[in-house]
Design a protein around this motif. Sequence first.
Motif, PDB file in Angstrom:
ATOM      1  N   UNK A  73       0.790  -1.219   0.000  1.00 42.75           N
ATOM      2  CA  UNK A  73       0.000   0.000   0.000  1.00 42.75           C
ATOM      3  C   UNK A  73       0.822   1.269   0.000  1.00 42.75           C
ATOM      4  N   UNK A  74       2.062   1.177   0.452  1.00 44.95           N
ATOM      5  CA  UNK A  74       2.869   2.389   0.574  1.00 44.95           C
ATOM      6  C   UNK A  74       3.420   2.865  -0.769  1.00 44.95           C
ATOM      7  N   UNK A  75       3.649   1.945  -1.680  1.00 44.79           N
ATOM      8  CA  UNK A  75       4.294   2.259  -2.957  1.00 44.79           C
ATOM      9  C   UNK A  75       3.409   1.776  -4.100  1.00 44.79           C
ATOM     10  N   UNK A  76       2.724   2.711  -4.749  1.00 44.64           N
ATOM     11  CA  UNK A  76       1.796   2.355  -5.823  1.00 44.64           C
ATOM     12  C   UNK A  76       2.519   1.677  -6.981  1.00 44.64           C
ATOM     13  N   UNK A  77       3.713   2.172  -7.314  1.00 45.85           N
ATOM     14  CA  UNK A  77       4.479   1.576  -8.410  1.00 45.85           C
ATOM     15  C   UNK A  77       4.856   0.139  -8.115  1.00 45.85           C
ATOM     16  N   UNK A  78       5.310  -0.127  -6.889  1.00 39.97           N
ATOM     17  CA  UNK A  78       5.677  -1.491  -6.512  1.00 39.97           C
ATOM     18  C   UNK A  78       4.462  -2.399  -6.530  1.00 39.97           C
ATOM     19  N   UNK A  79       3.313  -1.866  -6.122  1.00 42.26           N
ATOM     20  CA  UNK A  79       2.083  -2.643  -6.148  1.00 42.26           C
ATOM     21  C   UNK A  79       1.755  -3.075  -7.576  1.00 42.26           C
ATOM     22  N   UNK A  80       1.799  -2.136  -8.505  1.00 43.32           N
ATOM     23  CA  UNK A  80       1.478  -2.446  -9.904  1.00 43.32           C
ATOM     24  C   UNK A  80       2.477  -3.433 -10.487  1.00 43.32           C
ATOM     25  N   UNK A  81       3.772  -3.214 -10.219  1.00 44.33           N
ATOM     26  CA  UNK A  81       4.803  -4.095 -10.768  1.00 44.33           C
ATOM     27  C   UNK A  81       4.671  -5.509 -10.224  1.00 44.33           C
ATOM     28  N   UNK A  82       4.443  -5.635  -8.912  1.00 44.85           N
ATOM     29  CA  UNK A  82       4.296  -6.958  -8.315  1.00 44.85           C
ATOM     30  C   UNK A  82       3.045  -7.656  -8.843  1.00 44.85           C
ATOM     31  N   UNK A  83       1.956  -6.912  -8.955  1.00 43.44           N
ATOM     32  CA  UNK A  83       0.709  -7.488  -9.469  1.00 43.44           C
ATOM     33  C   UNK A  83       0.893  -7.986 -10.900  1.00 43.44           C
ATOM     34  N   UNK A  84       1.508  -7.168 -11.737  1.00 42.93           N
ATOM     35  CA  UNK A  84       1.743  -7.553 -13.138  1.00 42.93           C
ATOM     36  C   UNK A  84       2.655  -8.774 -13.220  1.00 42.93           C
ATOM     37  N   UNK A  85       3.649  -8.847 -12.326  1.00 43.70           N
ATOM     38  CA  UNK A  85       4.578  -9.974 -12.345  1.00 43.70           C
ATOM     39  C   UNK A  85       3.870 -11.276 -11.989  1.00 43.70           C
ATOM     40  N   UNK A  86       3.047 -11.256 -10.951  1.00 47.67           N
ATOM     41  CA  UNK A  86       2.321 -12.475 -10.584  1.00 47.67           C
ATOM     42  C   UNK A  86       1.306 -12.868 -11.657  1.00 47.67           C
ATOM     43  N   UNK A  87       0.739 -11.878 -12.333  1.00 46.54           N
ATOM     44  CA  UNK A  87      -0.166 -12.169 -13.444  1.00 46.54           C
ATOM     45  C   UNK A  87       0.602 -12.857 -14.572  1.00 46.54           C
ATOM     46  N   UNK A  88       1.789 -12.360 -14.875  1.00 42.50           N
ATOM     47  CA  UNK A  88       2.632 -12.955 -15.916  1.00 42.50           C
ATOM     48  C   UNK A  88       3.035 -14.378 -15.565  1.00 42.50           C
ATOM     49  N   UNK A  89       3.266 -14.610 -14.278  1.00 36.79           N
ATOM     50  CA  UNK A  89       3.676 -15.944 -13.819  1.00 36.79           C
ATOM     51  C   UNK A  89       2.485 -16.866 -13.581  1.00 36.79           C
ATOM     52  N   UNK A  90       1.304 -16.415 -14.024  1.00 36.07           N
ATOM     53  CA  UNK A  90       0.092 -17.242 -14.071  1.00 36.07           C
ATOM     54  C   UNK A  90      -0.401 -17.701 -12.693  1.00 36.07           C
ATOM     55  N   UNK A  91      -0.513 -16.741 -11.763  1.00 36.41           N
ATOM     56  CA  UNK A  91      -1.142 -17.038 -10.480  1.00 36.41           C
ATOM     57  C   UNK A  91      -2.572 -17.509 -10.737  1.00 36.41           C
ATOM     58  N   UNK A  92      -3.021 -18.548 -10.027  1.00 43.15           N
ATOM     59  CA  UNK A  92      -4.358 -19.099 -10.260  1.00 43.15           C
ATOM     60  C   UNK A  92      -5.450 -18.070  -9.999  1.00 43.15           C
ATOM     61  N   UNK A  93      -5.344 -17.379  -8.873  1.00 41.19           N
ATOM     62  CA  UNK A  93      -6.279 -16.308  -8.551  1.00 41.19           C
ATOM     63  C   UNK A  93      -5.472 -15.162  -7.953  1.00 41.19           C
TER      64      UNK A  93
END
Length: 233
Positions: A73-93
């Motif tokens: 929550x503290x770093x919006x950029x880190x949130x977006x980057x981490x979210x995109x990375x897990x999406x790329x790595x095919x997190x189930x949900x």
Amino acid sequence: MKYIIVGLGSFGSSLGIALTSQGHEVVAIDSSMRKVESYKEVISHTICMDATDEYTVNGLPIIDTDIVIVAIGEDQGANVMATALFKTLKAKRLISRSINPLHEKVLQAIGVDDIFHPEQESAKRWAKRLSLRYFVDSFSLTDSFSIVEISIPDALIGKTVAALQLEDKFNIKLLSTMRYEHYKDSFGRAQSRPSIQGLAEPEQVLQDSDVLVVYGANKHINQFLRSVGVKVQ
């Protein structure tokens, strides 16, 4: 169930503790060693790592994880980057934290499965929501009584409301049923919103798309869920 929680701030740590206490396996990661050390006794596994680094994140058991929650929550950029990375790595949900309306649109564009707003929602409520396969949402009236939304278990499809005998057998009441209408958001992504079907009538036949809105004591609701094969803590 197995969870990965990214970010051990107030919400992420509370969620991790709640899920661990319910018997789930939680891998909680944060870039702060201080936070990792603080919660290692109350969360299944805590790891100090950078959630935006593909090499290190790729070493996590993502394929065996049921749900990934990005709670940064503290770093919006880190949130977006981490979210995109897990999406790329095919997190189930994949569930991520929204910081503001623009950030929420970015998360929708990435294609997350759900978005939470910690300022408005409690970690305990999300822990309950994530713990039950059929659980949709709840509203706690007291510590012991709730109104709960439950996706209809397979065993109840095709039965009438009267046939369930909820009041006689479990001392709970089916208030209504809901169905979710699907639509496209501004990014063209599939979204859904609830549609109330009205007060439940005894002769109403339950459909596979129904969400049951049930009122009663938490222990009685859990008894009902167990009776139809739903695992609860």
